[in-house]
Enzyme design. Structure first.
Site, PDB file in Angstrom:
ATOM      1  N   TYR A 148      13.017 -18.373  14.658  1.00  0.00           N
ATOM      2  CA  TYR A 148      12.352 -17.564  13.623  1.00  0.00           C
ATOM      3  C   TYR A 148      11.122 -18.300  13.076  1.00  0.00           C
ATOM      4  O   TYR A 148      10.095 -17.695  12.796  1.00  0.00           O
ATOM      5  CB  TYR A 148      13.338 -17.249  12.493  1.00  0.00           C
ATOM      6  CG  TYR A 148      12.716 -16.511  11.330  1.00  0.00           C
ATOM      7  CD1 TYR A 148      12.074 -15.284  11.512  1.00  0.00           C
ATOM      8  CD2 TYR A 148      12.761 -17.027  10.038  1.00  0.00           C
ATOM      9  CE1 TYR A 148      11.505 -14.596  10.444  1.00  0.00           C
ATOM     10  CE2 TYR A 148      12.201 -16.350   8.960  1.00  0.00           C
ATOM     11  CZ  TYR A 148      11.572 -15.135   9.171  1.00  0.00           C
ATOM     12  OH  TYR A 148      11.004 -14.471   8.115  1.00  0.00           O
ATOM     13  N   ARG A 155       2.967 -15.516  14.329  1.00  0.00           N
ATOM     14  CA  ARG A 155       2.590 -14.309  13.586  1.00  0.00           C
ATOM     15  C   ARG A 155       1.489 -14.607  12.582  1.00  0.00           C
ATOM     16  O   ARG A 155       0.467 -13.920  12.544  1.00  0.00           O
ATOM     17  CB  ARG A 155       3.816 -13.732  12.869  1.00  0.00           C
ATOM     18  CG  ARG A 155       3.470 -12.592  11.929  1.00  0.00           C
ATOM     19  CD  ARG A 155       4.677 -11.869  11.374  1.00  0.00           C
ATOM     20  NE  ARG A 155       5.593 -12.713  10.615  1.00  0.00           N
ATOM     21  CZ  ARG A 155       6.674 -12.255   9.978  1.00  0.00           C
ATOM     22  NH1 ARG A 155       6.969 -10.963  10.031  1.00  0.00           N
ATOM     23  NH2 ARG A 155       7.466 -13.070   9.312  1.00  0.00           N
ATOM     24  N   TYR A 208       6.636 -19.029   0.496  1.00  0.00           N
ATOM     25  CA  TYR A 208       7.809 -19.898   0.672  1.00  0.00           C
ATOM     26  C   TYR A 208       7.346 -21.319   0.975  1.00  0.00           C
ATOM     27  O   TYR A 208       6.398 -21.525   1.746  1.00  0.00           O
ATOM     28  CB  TYR A 208       8.659 -19.426   1.857  1.00  0.00           C
ATOM     29  CG  TYR A 208       9.542 -18.206   1.645  1.00  0.00           C
ATOM     30  CD1 TYR A 208       9.847 -17.711   0.384  1.00  0.00           C
ATOM     31  CD2 TYR A 208      10.087 -17.549   2.755  1.00  0.00           C
ATOM     32  CE1 TYR A 208      10.656 -16.598   0.232  1.00  0.00           C
ATOM     33  CE2 TYR A 208      10.909 -16.437   2.608  1.00  0.00           C
ATOM     34  CZ  TYR A 208      11.187 -15.969   1.335  1.00  0.00           C
ATOM     35  OH  TYR A 208      11.994 -14.864   1.198  1.00  0.00           O
ATOM     36  N   ARG A 221       7.166  -7.538  -0.163  1.00  0.00           N
ATOM     37  CA  ARG A 221       8.523  -7.034  -0.422  1.00  0.00           C
ATOM     38  C   ARG A 221       8.627  -5.528  -0.234  1.00  0.00           C
ATOM     39  O   ARG A 221       9.696  -5.013   0.083  1.00  0.00           O
ATOM     40  CB  ARG A 221       8.960  -7.404  -1.843  1.00  0.00           C
ATOM     41  CG  ARG A 221       9.026  -8.907  -2.081  1.00  0.00           C
ATOM     42  CD  ARG A 221      10.023  -9.581  -1.179  1.00  0.00           C
ATOM     43  NE  ARG A 221      10.025 -11.050  -1.348  1.00  0.00           N
ATOM     44  CZ  ARG A 221      10.724 -11.860  -0.581  1.00  0.00           C
ATOM     45  NH1 ARG A 221      11.463 -11.392   0.417  1.00  0.00           N
ATOM     46  NH2 ARG A 221      10.677 -13.165  -0.783  1.00  0.00           N
ATOM     47  N   GLU A 332      21.429  -7.972   5.198  1.00  0.00           N
ATOM     48  CA  GLU A 332      20.049  -7.642   4.823  1.00  0.00           C
ATOM     49  C   GLU A 332      19.919  -6.122   4.859  1.00  0.00           C
ATOM     50  O   GLU A 332      20.482  -5.480   5.746  1.00  0.00           O
ATOM     51  CB  GLU A 332      19.067  -8.301   5.801  1.00  0.00           C
ATOM     52  CG  GLU A 332      17.609  -8.028   5.458  1.00  0.00           C
ATOM     53  CD  GLU A 332      16.644  -8.898   6.272  1.00  0.00           C
ATOM     54  OE1 GLU A 332      16.866 -10.124   6.358  1.00  0.00           O
ATOM     55  OE2 GLU A 332      15.694  -8.332   6.823  1.00  0.00           O
TER      56      GLU A 332
HETATM   57  C1  3EB Z   1      13.575 -12.844   3.268  1.00  0.00           C
HETATM   58  O1  3EB Z   1      13.509 -12.274   2.179  1.00  0.00           O
HETATM   59  C2  3EB Z   1      14.567 -12.297   4.254  1.00  0.00           C
HETATM   60  O2  3EB Z   1       9.984 -12.219   8.675  1.00  0.00           O
HETATM   61  O3  3EB Z   1       9.164 -10.201   8.577  1.00  0.00           O
HETATM   62  C3  3EB Z   1      12.873 -10.033   5.271  1.00  0.00           C
HETATM   63  C4  3EB Z   1      11.846  -9.159   5.590  1.00  0.00           C
HETATM   64  C5  3EB Z   1      12.961 -11.248   5.933  1.00  0.00           C
HETATM   65  C6  3EB Z   1      10.897  -9.497   6.571  1.00  0.00           C
HETATM   66  C7  3EB Z   1       9.989 -11.068   8.231  1.00  0.00           C
HETATM   67  C8  3EB Z   1      12.025 -11.571   6.894  1.00  0.00           C
HETATM   68  C9  3EB Z   1      10.996 -10.708   7.224  1.00  0.00           C
HETATM   69  O4  3EB Z   1      12.909 -13.845   3.547  1.00  0.00           O
HETATM   70  C10 3EB Z   1      14.060 -12.220   5.631  1.00  0.00           C
END
Ligand code: 3EB
Length: 345
Positions: A148, A155, A208, A221, A332
Site C-alpha cells: 500500500y 500515486r 499523515y 474524506r 472500512e
Molecule cells: C484511511 O482513512 C483509511 O488510499 O485512497 C481510505 C480511503 C483509506 C482512501 C486511499 C485509503 C484510501 O486512511 C484508508
C-alpha cells in the site's frame, strides 16, 4: 442515488442505481449502456462492468452500482484506460496485471494514474470526483515497503507530475485490498470540479506523518458535486476507525465499527456546512469492507443499532470480504448519496 431518491434521478445529470449483479449484462449490452458499473463480488466475465474482486457477504449475493448519465454516450481507450462518456461525465477503468508489469506497485500505480490523467486531458473532463482503488495483497511486503505504501508513492508522484491537486482538494477515494486480481483503478470525472470535504475528527490523509509511509495517501474524506437539477452528490471516501492519524480500537471490530460510523457522521455534518442539502446517514448507499468474514454479524448488529434495521443504509448495504489499508483495521465503509441542494457561497 436513484434508489435513495427516485424523484431526483429524472432531473439530475448523473445517477447511480444498486442492482443485483445478475441484472447487469442486459444493461451493458443495451444500445444505450450506462457510463459504468462496479460489480461487487464477481470475479469473472461481466462484460462492460468493473469487478471488485472479493467474497460478498450479503444474502442478496453479488451486487452492482450502475452509473448513468443522460443522453448519448460513447466509449474509447486512452493508454490503459477504458472509458465511456456523455456530455457531462467520464467513467473510466484501468486494470493492470502485475505479471505483465514487473517492478512492484509503485511504478504500476504511477502508470495507472499517469494514464488516468492523460485520459482526462485528452477527453476534456479535467475534474476527478471519485476514485476506487483496489489493490491485490495490499498489506503484503513489497520488498522492504508495504505494498500500500508503494502504491501511495506512485500515486502521489503521478498527481504531482500531472499538476493535479495531491493535497487540499484531492478527490474522494477508497483504497482497498483484494485477495486476487489485477491492480484496479476506476474513476468518475466531470467537466466541473467538486468540493472536497474533510473530517475534523481526523487529520487529512494527505497530511499523515511518514510513520504511515514515505508518501501520504492522496484523497479527501468526501466530495460534494453539483450534478444538475439543483441536486448534489456526496461521495464519502473509505472511512475507518482512525482518529487524528491513529488507528483506534485495535482487535475490537465492534468498537471500530462504532468509530467508523462516528467518522461518517462527522463527514456528513462537515458537508452540511458547505451545502444547502441535507444528507442523512440513514439514507446512503454504502459498501462495507470486512477483513474477517466471521466479523460480519457483529458489524451488521452495530449498523442495525446505530442506523435502524429499516434504514435505507442498512437495507441496501453491500458487505464484501477485503483487506483494509492498515493491518490493524478490520472494517472500512464507503458511501454515496444524492440530495436536493446547491453548494454554499
Ligand atoms: C484511511 O482513512 C483509511 O488510499 O485512497 C481510505 C480511503 C483509506 C482512501 C486511499 C485509503 C484510501 O486512511 C484508508
Amino acid at each position: 442515488m436513484r434508489s435513495a431518491t427516485p424523484n431526483l434521478a429524472d432531473v439530475a445529470l448523473l445517477s447511480v442505481e444498486r442492482l443485483p449483479a445478475s441484472d447487469i449484462s442486459a444493461l451493458t449490452e443495451a444500445s444505450q449502456p450506462p457510463l459504468g458499473a462496479l460489480v461487487y463480488g464477481v470475479t469473472v466475465g461481466t462484460p462492460g462492468a468493473a469487478a471488485v474482486h472479493g467474497r460478498v457477504l450479503s444474502d442478496a449475493g453479488p451486487m452492482a452500482d450502475v452509473w448513468r448519465g443522460t443522453g448519448p454516450s460513447e466509449s474509447g481507450v486512452t493508454g490503459s484506460v477504458h472509458w465511456r462518456r456523455d456530455e457531462h461525465w467520464l467513467f473510466g477503468a484501468v486494470e493492470l496485471d502485475e505479471a505483465a508489469h514487473p517492478g512492484g506497485l509503485e511504478p504500476l500505480a504511477y502508470l495507472a494514474y499517469r494514464d488516468v490523467f492523460k485520459a482526462l486531458e485528452q477527453t476534456g473532463y479535467p475534474h476527478l470526483l471519485r476514485l476506487w482503488n483496489h489493490l491485490p495483497h495490499i498489506n503484503a511486503d513489497g520488498g522492504g515497503l508495504e505494498r500500500y505504501r508503494q502504491f501511495n508513492r506512485g500515486r502521489q508522484q503521478a498527481f504531482l507530475d500531472a499538476g493535479q491537486t495531491a493535497f487540499d482538494g484531492a478527490p474522494a477515494a477508497c483504497g482497498i485490498g483484494t485477495l486476487h486480481g489485477p491492480l484496479c483503478v476506476r474513476f468518475l470525472a466531470g467537466r466541473t470540479g467538486s468540493l472536497a470535504i474533510e473530517n475534523p475528527r481526523q487529520l487529512s490523509a494527505y497530511r499523515y506523518p511518514q510513520t504511515y509511509g514515505p508518501r501520504a495517501p492522496t484523497f479527501s474524506r468526501a466530495a460534494l458535486a453539483e450534478i444538475g437539477g439543483e441536486t448534489l452528490a456526496l461521495f464519502i471516501s473509505g472511512t475507518a476507525s482512525i482518529v487524528g492519524h491513529e488507528s483506534v480500537h485495535p482487535g475490537n471490530v465492534e468498537a471500530q465499527t462504532h468509530e467508523t460510523l462516528r467518522n461518517m457522521r462527522a463527514v456528513v455534518t462537515a458537508a452540511h456546512a458547505k451545502a444547502t442539502a441535507q444528507f442523512d446517514l440513514n439514507a446512503l448507499d454504502c459498501v462495507v469492507y470486512l477483513r474477517h468474514v466471521e466479523d460480519a454479524p457483529v458489524v451488521r448488529q452495530v449498523l442495525d443499532q446505530v442506523l435502524g434495521p429499516q434504514s435505507h443504509t442498512v437495507r441496501h448495504a453491500v458487505y464484501l470480504e477485503a483487506d483494509i489499508c492498515r493491518s490493524d483495521l478490520l472494517v472500512e465503509i464507503e458511501a454515496h448519496a444524492a440530495a436536493p441542494g446547491v453548494l454554499r457561497g
